[in-house]
Design a protein around this motif. Structure first.
Motif, PDB file in Angstrom:
ATOM      1  N   LYS A 200       0.873  -1.331  -0.069  1.00 25.65           N
ATOM      2  CA  LYS A 200       0.012  -0.067   0.073  1.00 25.65           C
ATOM      3  C   LYS A 200       0.661   1.281   0.087  1.00 25.65           C
ATOM      4  O   LYS A 200       0.411   2.293  -0.556  1.00 25.65           O
ATOM      5  CB  LYS A 200      -1.034   0.079   1.146  1.00 25.65           C
ATOM      6  CG  LYS A 200      -2.047   1.201   1.091  1.00 25.65           C
ATOM      7  CD  LYS A 200      -2.827   1.295   2.469  1.00 25.65           C
ATOM      8  CE  LYS A 200      -3.667   0.013   2.582  1.00 25.65           C
ATOM      9  NZ  LYS A 200      -4.693   0.476   3.827  1.00 25.65           N
ATOM     10  N   ALA A 201       1.929   1.151   0.871  1.00 25.49           N
ATOM     11  CA  ALA A 201       2.548   2.424   0.698  1.00 25.49           C
ATOM     12  C   ALA A 201       3.202   2.830  -0.601  1.00 25.49           C
ATOM     13  O   ALA A 201       3.974   3.907  -0.792  1.00 25.49           O
ATOM     14  CB  ALA A 201       3.813   2.253   1.876  1.00 25.49           C
ATOM     15  N   LYS A 202       3.627   1.910  -1.715  1.00 27.97           N
ATOM     16  CA  LYS A 202       4.101   2.221  -2.785  1.00 27.97           C
ATOM     17  C   LYS A 202       2.946   2.515  -3.947  1.00 27.97           C
ATOM     18  O   LYS A 202       3.489   2.858  -4.855  1.00 27.97           O
ATOM     19  CB  LYS A 202       4.746   1.046  -3.245  1.00 27.97           C
ATOM     20  CG  LYS A 202       5.965   0.263  -2.099  1.00 27.97           C
ATOM     21  CD  LYS A 202       6.492  -0.832  -3.038  1.00 27.97           C
ATOM     22  CE  LYS A 202       7.486  -1.511  -1.917  1.00 27.97           C
ATOM     23  NZ  LYS A 202       8.138  -2.890  -2.432  1.00 27.97           N
ATOM     24  N   LEU A 203       1.889   2.548  -3.613  1.00 25.85           N
ATOM     25  CA  LEU A 203       0.687   2.560  -4.529  1.00 25.85           C
ATOM     26  C   LEU A 203      -0.053   4.002  -4.181  1.00 25.85           C
ATOM     27  O   LEU A 203      -0.386   4.361  -3.089  1.00 25.85           O
ATOM     28  CB  LEU A 203      -0.072   1.388  -4.359  1.00 25.85           C
ATOM     29  CG  LEU A 203       0.516   0.122  -4.576  1.00 25.85           C
ATOM     30  CD1 LEU A 203      -0.644  -0.958  -4.313  1.00 25.85           C
ATOM     31  CD2 LEU A 203       1.085  -0.208  -5.793  1.00 25.85           C
ATOM     32  N   ASP A 204      -0.443   4.543  -5.364  1.00 23.27           N
ATOM     33  CA  ASP A 204      -1.626   5.472  -5.142  1.00 23.27           C
ATOM     34  C   ASP A 204      -2.812   4.891  -5.799  1.00 23.27           C
ATOM     35  O   ASP A 204      -3.416   5.422  -6.782  1.00 23.27           O
ATOM     36  CB  ASP A 204      -1.252   6.597  -6.000  1.00 23.27           C
ATOM     37  CG  ASP A 204      -2.080   8.056  -6.018  1.00 23.27           C
ATOM     38  OD1 ASP A 204      -2.707   8.124  -5.158  1.00 23.27           O
ATOM     39  OD2 ASP A 204      -2.202   8.721  -6.991  1.00 23.27           O
ATOM     40  N   MET A 205      -3.466   3.840  -5.052  1.00 23.24           N
ATOM     41  CA  MET A 205      -4.583   3.199  -5.442  1.00 23.24           C
ATOM     42  C   MET A 205      -5.382   2.973  -4.099  1.00 23.24           C
ATOM     43  O   MET A 205      -4.899   3.222  -3.049  1.00 23.24           O
ATOM     44  CB  MET A 205      -4.222   1.966  -6.025  1.00 23.24           C
ATOM     45  CG  MET A 205      -3.181   2.122  -7.304  1.00 23.24           C
ATOM     46  SD  MET A 205      -2.939   0.332  -7.771  1.00 23.24           S
ATOM     47  CE  MET A 205      -4.430  -0.100  -8.886  1.00 23.24           C
ATOM     48  N   ALA A 206      -6.692   2.827  -4.287  1.00 23.49           N
ATOM     49  CA  ALA A 206      -7.777   2.564  -3.624  1.00 23.49           C
ATOM     50  C   ALA A 206      -8.401   1.057  -3.839  1.00 23.49           C
ATOM     51  O   ALA A 206      -8.463   0.658  -4.691  1.00 23.49           O
ATOM     52  CB  ALA A 206      -8.772   3.667  -3.287  1.00 23.49           C
ATOM     53  N   ILE A 207      -9.106   0.759  -2.778  1.00 23.22           N
ATOM     54  CA  ILE A 207     -10.042  -0.498  -2.955  1.00 23.22           C
ATOM     55  C   ILE A 207     -11.354   0.243  -3.276  1.00 23.22           C
ATOM     56  O   ILE A 207     -11.846   0.777  -2.537  1.00 23.22           O
ATOM     57  CB  ILE A 207     -10.194  -1.283  -1.620  1.00 23.22           C
ATOM     58  CG1 ILE A 207      -9.143  -1.968  -1.056  1.00 23.22           C
ATOM     59  CG2 ILE A 207     -11.542  -2.339  -1.825  1.00 23.22           C
ATOM     60  CD1 ILE A 207      -9.143  -2.899   0.305  1.00 23.22           C
ATOM     61  N   ASP A 208     -11.771  -0.132  -4.661  1.00 21.82           N
ATOM     62  CA  ASP A 208     -12.936   0.625  -5.329  1.00 21.82           C
ATOM     63  C   ASP A 208     -13.968  -0.569  -5.039  1.00 21.82           C
ATOM     64  O   ASP A 208     -14.990  -0.173  -5.305  1.00 21.82           O
ATOM     65  CB  ASP A 208     -12.608   0.833  -6.862  1.00 21.82           C
ATOM     66  CG  ASP A 208     -11.564   2.213  -6.905  1.00 21.82           C
ATOM     67  OD1 ASP A 208     -11.618   2.860  -5.946  1.00 21.82           O
ATOM     68  OD2 ASP A 208     -10.858   2.423  -7.680  1.00 21.82           O
ATOM     69  N   PHE A 209     -13.521  -1.687  -4.643  1.00 15.96           N
ATOM     70  CA  PHE A 209     -14.982  -2.728  -4.873  1.00 15.96           C
ATOM     71  C   PHE A 209     -14.441  -4.053  -3.750  1.00 15.96           C
ATOM     72  O   PHE A 209     -13.362  -4.574  -4.092  1.00 15.96           O
ATOM     73  CB  PHE A 209     -15.259  -3.447  -5.971  1.00 15.96           C
ATOM     74  CG  PHE A 209     -16.491  -4.176  -5.821  1.00 15.96           C
ATOM     75  CD1 PHE A 209     -17.906  -3.717  -5.709  1.00 15.96           C
ATOM     76  CD2 PHE A 209     -16.326  -5.549  -5.747  1.00 15.96           C
ATOM     77  CE1 PHE A 209     -18.905  -4.503  -5.507  1.00 15.96           C
ATOM     78  CE2 PHE A 209     -17.535  -6.474  -5.449  1.00 15.96           C
ATOM     79  CZ  PHE A 209     -18.791  -5.609  -5.529  1.00 15.96           C
ATOM     80  N   ASP A 210     -15.126  -4.321  -2.826  1.00 16.92           N
ATOM     81  CA  ASP A 210     -14.701  -5.703  -2.194  1.00 16.92           C
ATOM     82  C   ASP A 210     -16.140  -6.268  -1.982  1.00 16.92           C
ATOM     83  O   ASP A 210     -17.174  -5.484  -1.673  1.00 16.92           O
ATOM     84  CB  ASP A 210     -14.041  -5.561  -1.035  1.00 16.92           C
ATOM     85  CG  ASP A 210     -14.622  -4.399   0.113  1.00 16.92           C
ATOM     86  OD1 ASP A 210     -15.649  -4.160  -0.170  1.00 16.92           O
ATOM     87  OD2 ASP A 210     -13.987  -4.514   1.265  1.00 16.92           O
ATOM     88  N   GLY A 211     -15.979  -7.557  -2.066  1.00 18.69           N
ATOM     89  CA  GLY A 211     -17.538  -8.236  -2.379  1.00 18.69           C
ATOM     90  C   GLY A 211     -17.907  -9.182  -1.252  1.00 18.69           C
ATOM     91  O   GLY A 211     -18.618 -10.122  -1.468  1.00 18.69           O
ATOM     92  N   GLY A 212     -17.158  -9.045  -0.075  1.00 18.77           N
ATOM     93  CA  GLY A 212     -17.395 -10.114   0.943  1.00 18.77           C
ATOM     94  C   GLY A 212     -16.993 -11.398   0.637  1.00 18.77           C
ATOM     95  O   GLY A 212     -16.096 -11.759   0.040  1.00 18.77           O
ATOM     96  N   GLN A 213     -18.222 -12.421   1.050  1.00 17.08           N
ATOM     97  CA  GLN A 213     -18.047 -14.036   0.789  1.00 17.08           C
ATOM     98  C   GLN A 213     -17.839 -14.381  -0.628  1.00 17.08           C
ATOM     99  O   GLN A 213     -17.031 -15.027  -1.171  1.00 17.08           O
ATOM    100  CB  GLN A 213     -18.969 -14.621   1.463  1.00 17.08           C
ATOM    101  CG  GLN A 213     -18.584 -15.941   1.530  1.00 17.08           C
ATOM    102  CD  GLN A 213     -17.534 -16.376   2.306  1.00 17.08           C
ATOM    103  OE1 GLN A 213     -17.167 -15.553   3.542  1.00 17.08           O
ATOM    104  NE2 GLN A 213     -16.861 -17.523   2.043  1.00 17.08           N
ATOM    105  N   ALA A 214     -18.357 -13.478  -1.551  1.00 22.81           N
ATOM    106  CA  ALA A 214     -18.407 -13.687  -2.829  1.00 22.81           C
ATOM    107  C   ALA A 214     -16.824 -13.770  -3.582  1.00 22.81           C
ATOM    108  O   ALA A 214     -16.669 -14.119  -4.493  1.00 22.81           O
ATOM    109  CB  ALA A 214     -19.244 -12.845  -3.737  1.00 22.81           C
TER     110      ALA A 214
END
Length: 270
Positions: A200-214
């Motif tokens: 994460k410290a090396k990236l300029d990105m975000a979690i744009d979607f997480d789908g739980g158990q799927a």
């Protein structure tokens, strides 16, 4: 001067007295996913196992497809992977024995922080993938037949999207390098959460979607059938598998954190 017979007798006596493995069994060849390596988990676990057992684990970090291929060829003693369907086939074909679920994390879709494809309000991961393809945004795929890549292709198939749209880039790299390339291109990618947190410290990105158990991402350790390859280090492989499901290792998996975040959840139960 010691002759060969004396050296052999000394080594055998040392093994009997100490309980440590004989010279031929000192190395355990482990084929595993790049995520267990890139996340730093193995660097945390292995020194403890090696100190307690006397074995030395030689890690071959690669995609799940390549790890299973190495096992089918008898080139490794044990595998730790994260592709349930491919693992079930490996067992059904008679190559794998004693599959044990040891931990899990989850997959996430990473992308630019401004989310140009507007996937954050998607109800399913298939909807999110379809929006990426339709938007003209870049999607960087590992393209390496890894467990992550297998999961990605299942999602494209379920979304009824042909993964050959203009922005789709298959790079044939492990998770860490794929993340760095997606970051450079400011595109989307599918990642396991553990590797993302580690990078994460090396990236300029975000979690744009997480789908739980799927998007659950379970990991298993499996032995190689001695009927296929009798000369592998089956004793060492079993010792490592047994250690990973024990209370000490399961506790270490749960307590392993990067930047204050837990990366994996231990899952083994009798």
């Amino acid at each position: 001067m010691l002759n060969l017979k004396s050296i052999f007798s000394f080594a055998l006596a040392a093994t009997l007295v100490t309980g440590m493995p004989a010279q031929a069994e000192e190395i355990i060849k482990l084929a595993t996913t790049t995520s267990t390596e890139n996340s730093g988990l193995l660097k945390n676990l292995l020194p403890k196992f090696e100190a307690e057992s006397g074995y030395k684990v030689q890690v071959i970090a690669t995609g799940t497809g390549k790890a299973l291929k190495l096992a089918r060829q008898g080139d490794v003693d044990v595998i730790m992977t994260h592709a349930p369907a491919a693992e079930a086939k490996f067992v059904d074909e008679g190559f794998g024995l004693l599959p044990r679920g040891i931990m899990e994390n989850d997959f996430v879709i990473l992308g630019p922080k401004n989310d140009p494809a507007k996937i954050r309000n998607s109800k399913t991961v298939e909807e999110a993938f379809a929006k990426i393809a339709e938007s003209g945004a870049i999607f960087v795929s590992r393209g390496d037949n890894s467990g992550t890549n297998m999961k990605e292709m299942i999602i494209w198939n379920n979304a009824k999207v042909d993964a050959s749209f203009a922005g789709y880039k298959s790079v044939g790299q492990g998770m860490g390098k794929t993340l760095l390339m997606a970051n450079e291109l400011q595109g989307y990618t599918l990642s396991d959460r553990g590797t993302f947190v580690a990078y994460k410290a090396k990236l300029d990105m975000a979690i744009d979607f997480d789908g739980g158990q799927a998007l659950a991402n379970p990991y298993q350790i499996m032995l190689i059938n001695p009927a296929k390859y009798p000369d592998l280090n089956h004793k060492g492989a079993r010792a490592f598998s047994d250690w990973l499901i024990g209370a000490e290792a399961q506790g270490m998996i749960n307590s392993y954190k990067v930047q204050g975040e837990q990366l994996f959840k231990a899952t083994y139960s009798e």
